[in-house]
Design an enzyme around this catalytic site. Structure first.
Site, PDB file in Angstrom:
ATOM      1  N   HIS A   1       0.950  -1.213  -0.049  1.00 45.78           N
ATOM      2  CA  HIS A   1       0.098   0.147  -0.083  1.00 45.78           C
ATOM      3  C   HIS A   1       1.185   1.350   0.096  1.00 45.78           C
ATOM      4  CE1 HIS A   1       0.992  -0.952   4.155  1.00 45.78           C
ATOM      5  NE2 HIS A   1       1.094   0.543   4.331  1.00 45.78           N
TER       6      HIS A   1
ATOM      7  N   HIS B   1       5.204   6.351  -1.190  1.00 48.41           N
ATOM      8  CA  HIS B   1       5.759   5.355  -1.760  1.00 48.41           C
ATOM      9  C   HIS B   1       5.243   4.013  -1.178  1.00 48.41           C
ATOM     10  CE1 HIS B   1       7.524   5.599   2.280  1.00 48.41           C
ATOM     11  NE2 HIS B   1       7.883   4.289   2.221  1.00 48.41           N
TER      12      HIS B   1
END
Length: 186
Positions: A41, A126
């Protein structure tokens, strides 16, 4: 409850991450803890241990930060820290960075008003692929970076999720506590 707010990724990302991990598990001498691909995620805000009665104010901050859905796409990867032995292997965003940053800024401000400490580290959207427990000197880190730079599929970020992270000996498990749609705001 150990909580964080993040962006779920489409299933194609888990498949690609699984391929990268399969290729590199055998090639690295370093002690590496690979993230389970289905748990990948983009973290927007890690909250840590939070009393359950704070969930409504967190969800409210998530809703208040919503400004519409947006397109996102994975990009080149990298390491934290940027110099020295890598500790985290990650994939950045080629598209959607600015929208993530804007959402984070509004979210962080709303959480601060609700009594949470403001984030001290600079925000860098990220997704974590692995954590390096002990780096070996002669590993081919530059080759791994090349492999992370792929033609990642574009996707629409239509919602964000408040997850509970349950730490277990077999690795973390994530439970969705709340989901907030982004499309309703302008």
């Amino acid at each position: 409850m150990r909580l964080f707010i993040g962006i779920p990724l489409p299933g194609e990302y888990a498949q690609i991450i699984r391929q990268i991990q399969a290729a590199w598990k055998k090639r690295l001498a370093s002690k590496v803890s690979w993230v389970r691909p289905e748990l990948a995620h983009v973290t927007l805000r890690f909250l840590g241990e939070v009393d359950e009665d704070k969930v409504p104010v967190i969800v409210q901050a998530m809703q208040d930060a919503a400004r519409g859905s947006f397109a996102a796409q994975g990009g080149a990867g990298g390491f934290f820290p940027a110099v020295g032995a890598p500790r985290v292997i990650w994939i950045g965003l080629r598209q959607g960075r600015e929208e993530c940053a804007a959402y984070f800024e509004k979210l962080d401000g709303g959480l601060a008003q609700a009594g949470f400490s403001a984030e001290q580290k600079p925000f860098s959207p990220h997704l974590t692929v692995a954590r390096v427990k002990a780096a070996a000197r002669n590993d081919e880190w530059s080759g791994l970076l090349v492999d992370l730079k792929r033609d990642w599929p574009a996707f629409t970020v239509s919602h964000v999720v408040l997850w509970q992270s349950i730490l277990k000996p077999s690795g973390p498990e994530y439970r969705r506590v709340a989901e907030v749609g982004l499309a309703g705001r302008s």
